[in-house]
Design a protein around this motif. Structure first.
Motif, PDB file in Angstrom:
ATOM      1  N   SER A 276      30.978 -68.677 -51.537  1.00 29.46           N
ATOM      2  CA  SER A 276      30.522 -70.054 -51.733  1.00 29.46           C
ATOM      3  C   SER A 276      29.250 -70.328 -50.934  1.00 29.46           C
ATOM      4  CB  SER A 276      31.634 -71.031 -51.327  1.00 29.46           C
ATOM      5  OG  SER A 276      31.231 -72.366 -51.529  1.00 29.46           O
ATOM      6  N   ASP A 277      29.192 -69.832 -49.705  1.00 32.27           N
ATOM      7  CA  ASP A 277      27.982 -70.010 -48.884  1.00 32.27           C
ATOM      8  C   ASP A 277      26.777 -69.325 -49.519  1.00 32.27           C
ATOM      9  OD1 ASP A 277      29.452 -71.460 -47.065  1.00 32.27           O
ATOM     10  OD2 ASP A 277      29.758 -69.788 -45.671  1.00 32.27           O
ATOM     11  N   GLU A 278      26.984 -68.131 -50.041  1.00 32.97           N
ATOM     12  CA  GLU A 278      25.875 -67.413 -50.679  1.00 32.97           C
ATOM     13  C   GLU A 278      25.412 -68.129 -51.952  1.00 32.97           C
ATOM     14  OE1 GLU A 278      23.974 -65.061 -49.777  1.00 32.97           O
ATOM     15  OE2 GLU A 278      25.008 -64.629 -47.909  1.00 32.97           O
ATOM     16  N   GLN A 279      26.358 -68.714 -52.682  1.00 34.67           N
ATOM     17  CA  GLN A 279      25.977 -69.454 -53.881  1.00 34.67           C
ATOM     18  C   GLN A 279      25.127 -70.667 -53.531  1.00 34.67           C
ATOM     19  OE1 GLN A 279      29.918 -70.066 -55.488  1.00 34.67           O
ATOM     20  NE2 GLN A 279      29.697 -68.395 -56.975  1.00 34.67           N
ATOM     21  N   ALA A 280      25.451 -71.319 -52.402  1.00 31.23           N
ATOM     22  CA  ALA A 280      24.637 -72.458 -51.951  1.00 31.23           C
ATOM     23  C   ALA A 280      23.228 -71.999 -51.556  1.00 31.23           C
ATOM     24  CB  ALA A 280      25.321 -73.152 -50.777  1.00 31.23           C
ATOM     25  N   LYS A 281      23.139 -70.866 -50.861  1.00 33.06           N
ATOM     26  CA  LYS A 281      21.826 -70.339 -50.468  1.00 33.06           C
ATOM     27  C   LYS A 281      20.997 -69.953 -51.695  1.00 33.06           C
ATOM     28  CE  LYS A 281      23.389 -68.453 -46.014  1.00 33.06           C
ATOM     29  NZ  LYS A 281      23.610 -67.207 -45.237  1.00 33.06           N
ATOM     30  N   ILE A 346      18.771 -79.851 -58.000  1.00 27.29           N
ATOM     31  CA  ILE A 346      19.480 -78.753 -57.340  1.00 27.29           C
ATOM     32  C   ILE A 346      20.138 -79.201 -56.043  1.00 27.29           C
ATOM     33  CG2 ILE A 346      19.174 -76.474 -56.274  1.00 27.29           C
ATOM     34  CD1 ILE A 346      19.116 -76.420 -59.273  1.00 27.29           C
ATOM     35  N   SER A 347      19.571 -80.212 -55.376  1.00 25.96           N
ATOM     36  CA  SER A 347      20.129 -80.660 -54.091  1.00 25.96           C
ATOM     37  C   SER A 347      21.574 -81.117 -54.254  1.00 25.96           C
ATOM     38  CB  SER A 347      19.278 -81.791 -53.504  1.00 25.96           C
ATOM     39  OG  SER A 347      19.273 -82.915 -54.372  1.00 25.96           O
ATOM     40  N   ARG A 348      21.909 -81.722 -55.397  1.00 26.64           N
ATOM     41  CA  ARG A 348      23.294 -82.146 -55.635  1.00 26.64           C
ATOM     42  C   ARG A 348      24.204 -80.932 -55.838  1.00 26.64           C
ATOM     43  NH1 ARG A 348      23.938 -86.021 -53.014  1.00 26.64           N
ATOM     44  NH2 ARG A 348      22.100 -85.096 -52.062  1.00 26.64           N
ATOM     45  N   GLN A 349      23.675 -79.911 -56.501  1.00 26.91           N
ATOM     46  CA  GLN A 349      24.447 -78.689 -56.694  1.00 26.91           C
ATOM     47  C   GLN A 349      24.714 -78.007 -55.357  1.00 26.91           C
ATOM     48  OE1 GLN A 349      22.704 -75.919 -59.475  1.00 26.91           O
ATOM     49  NE2 GLN A 349      24.029 -74.230 -58.809  1.00 26.91           N
ATOM     50  N   VAL A 350      23.697 -77.984 -54.511  1.00 31.75           N
ATOM     51  CA  VAL A 350      23.860 -77.382 -53.178  1.00 31.75           C
ATOM     52  C   VAL A 350      24.895 -78.164 -52.368  1.00 31.75           C
ATOM     53  CG1 VAL A 350      22.695 -76.890 -50.991  1.00 31.75           C
ATOM     54  CG2 VAL A 350      21.546 -76.405 -53.155  1.00 31.75           C
ATOM     55  N   LYS A 351      24.805 -79.500 -52.423  1.00 28.30           N
ATOM     56  CA  LYS A 351      25.759 -80.320 -51.692  1.00 28.30           C
ATOM     57  C   LYS A 351      27.182 -80.082 -52.191  1.00 28.30           C
ATOM     58  CE  LYS A 351      26.979 -83.632 -48.868  1.00 28.30           C
ATOM     59  NZ  LYS A 351      26.925 -83.449 -47.393  1.00 28.30           N
ATOM     60  N   SER A 352      27.329 -79.963 -53.517  1.00 27.86           N
ATOM     61  CA  SER A 352      28.645 -79.701 -54.092  1.00 27.86           C
ATOM     62  C   SER A 352      29.193 -78.363 -53.615  1.00 27.86           C
ATOM     63  CB  SER A 352      28.535 -79.709 -55.621  1.00 27.86           C
ATOM     64  OG  SER A 352      29.741 -79.274 -56.221  1.00 27.86           O
ATOM     65  N   GLY A 359      36.118 -77.064 -48.298  1.00 29.89           N
ATOM     66  CA  GLY A 359      37.497 -77.040 -48.777  1.00 29.89           C
ATOM     67  C   GLY A 359      38.131 -75.666 -48.623  1.00 29.89           C
ATOM     68  N   LEU A 360      37.368 -74.616 -48.898  1.00 28.83           N
ATOM     69  CA  LEU A 360      37.882 -73.257 -48.728  1.00 28.83           C
ATOM     70  C   LEU A 360      38.193 -72.960 -47.266  1.00 28.83           C
ATOM     71  CD1 LEU A 360      35.505 -71.337 -51.181  1.00 28.83           C
ATOM     72  CD2 LEU A 360      37.924 -71.872 -51.529  1.00 28.83           C
TER      73      LEU A 360
END
Length: 460
Positions: A276-281, A346-352, A359-360
């Motif tokens: 999940s962290d890598e997906q945000a990056k 994209i900022s909303r996607q990153v925040k999500s 949660g994880l």
């Protein structure tokens, strides 16, 4: 005469050896190896892991430039007209020719030979982050596969121990049936000789039937465990000759402490957080522009001559003259593309994605708490199981002595059948407690291995 006896002895020895081989013991290690090799869920997750590794290779290759080669050969008219044109959805043709004051239907062959290179050579680490994300996904699938193998080992071992205990219980109830049958025959003999009342015979028959029902229930439970073990191994249900040495000894108990951080389940939760962290990056890299290198080599052929502008008869219908390459152009360039509104989306996607990671993390913390609690519970269960293990020999011996005493007294007319029956109940209860107590020590150790995340604790 003697030769016939020797022949029969030799034949008996051969048959005995064959029977021994046919009844070969099916060990716990064999059960686990078979289950890991055959069970559908484990094979499926192994395939998912292999697929995710291929996706890592695919992510690495995505950085390579696009290299397109195109060839087209056409036949049509080249009427032109001054005016604006935009090909929405690529639905218009790109016929090029001089604008005339009238429509004509002069047609010829034409061809286009094109080579194109398009390479996003720098995008602020976008390609690298894509590879890291693919690696994190592969790591998650691998951890999921490993924790599935670990869980399945625990399930197979628990079912195997249940089957061992079930077979021991079946043996105990079969011995109880033999004792009940002995009592029944003694009672029948004494009633026949007029030494006791006939009601004792009815009571003895009832006890024999009760013992038979108890044996049938034990055999039914054994069949259930055998069937469940076969399902966990992914093979056809069958009867197993299991290793009963688990019921004759206690295991070597671990004395060292264990770090729950190494538990396969927690490692899987960690891999989910890392993905999940890598997906945000990776999503953040779309904030920035992409620098692109392009190169085009284009060759064209046409059946319309260079004098067609002044002489509309300067064209040919010959195919080879139309598709033969006659003009070549090349182009090299470098450019930058940046959708300025992209960061706002994209900022909303990153925040999500960051909230998903949070949660994880909560799930990881909860799993860690549950594993710590299971470790404490396993220590308590091992202690209680050992206490019971030490007590059951005393219980079995006392019950066995009491049953022997009552049965001897009854045969000599010094006590009644009720006392013998009560002693029989106490004996079968003691033998059942013994079989369960021996199994519980191993089950408690298995719980310890499951809580510690280390199957070698039980396996060794």
């Amino acid at each position: 005469m003697w030769s016939k006896q020797y022949f029969l002895l030799a034949l008996a020895a051969v048959l005995s050896d064959f029977s021994a081989k046919a009844q070969q013991v099916f060990t716990l290690k064999q059960a686990i190896d078979t289950a890991i090799a055959n069970y559908g869920t484990i094979k499926a997750k192994a395939s998912y892991t292999a697929a995710s590794r291929e996706q890592v290779s695919q992510a690495r290759r995505d950085y390579l430039p696009n290299f397109n080669v195109a060839v087209q050969q056409d036949y049509g008219t080249v009427n032109g007209q001054n005016g604006p044109l935009y090909g929405f959805g690529g639905l218009s043709v790109a016929s090029s020719g001089l604008p005339l004051d009238h429509q004509n239907w002069n047609a010829s062959f034409g061809a286009l030979y094109l080579t194109n290179i398009n390479w996003d050579f720098f995008a602020f680490g976008r390609a690298k982050e894509k590879v890291k994300t693919a690696l994190a996904a592969a790591a998650q699938n691998d951890k999921d596969w490993q924790q599935e193998i670990f869980k399945h080992k625990i399930k197979v071992a628990a079912t195997y121990l249940n089957l061992v205990a079930a077979q021991q219980l079946t043996r105990s109830y079969r011995e109880n049936l033999d004792r009940a049958d002995t009592i029944r025959r003694v009672v029948a003999t004494r009633v026949k000789n007029g030494l006791i009342a006939g009601v004792d015979s009815s009571q003895a028959n009832a006890e024999y039937s009760s013992a038979k029902i108890a044996l049938t229930k034990a055999m039914d439970f054994e069949a259930e465990q055998s069937n469940q073990l076969a399902q966990l191994m992914g093979i056809t249900p069958q009867s197993f000759v299991v290793d009963t040495s688990y019921m004759a000894r206690i295991p070597a108990l671990p004395s060292s402490t264990f770090n729950p951080e190494n538990h396969p389940l927690l490692q899987w939760y960690k891999s989910r957080i890392a993905l999940s962290d890598e997906q945000a990056k990776y999503a953040k890299t779309f904030y920035y522009p992409a620098f692109t290198l392009v190169g085009v080599l284009q060759t064209r052929g046409s059946g319309f001559g260079y004098g067609y502008a002044s002489d509309q008869t300067d064209f040919t219908h010959n195919y080879w003259d139309g598709v033969k390459p006659t003009r070549t152009n090349y182009l090299f360039g470098i450019g930058v593309t940046w959708n300025i509104t992209q960061p706002f989306r994209i900022s909303r996607q990153v925040k999500s994605q960051q909230l998903i990671s949070k949660g994880l993390q909560y799930e990881y913390d909860l799993a860690g708490q549950q594993i710590s609690a299971q470790l404490e519970l396993s220590d308590t269960k091992i202690k209680n199981a050992l206490d019971n293990y030490r007590e059951v020999p005393v219980q079995v011996k006392a019950a066995s002595d009491a049953y022997l005493q009552k049965s001897v007294l009854y045969k000599n007319g010094l006590t009644n059948l009720v006392d013998v029956t009560q002693a029989l109940y106490a004996l079968i209860r003691a033998e059942t407690d013994r079989d369960i107590a021996y199994s519980n020590v191993w089950q408690a150790l298995l719980l310890k291995a499951a809580a510690a995340g280390d199957f070698s604790i039980f396996e060794n």
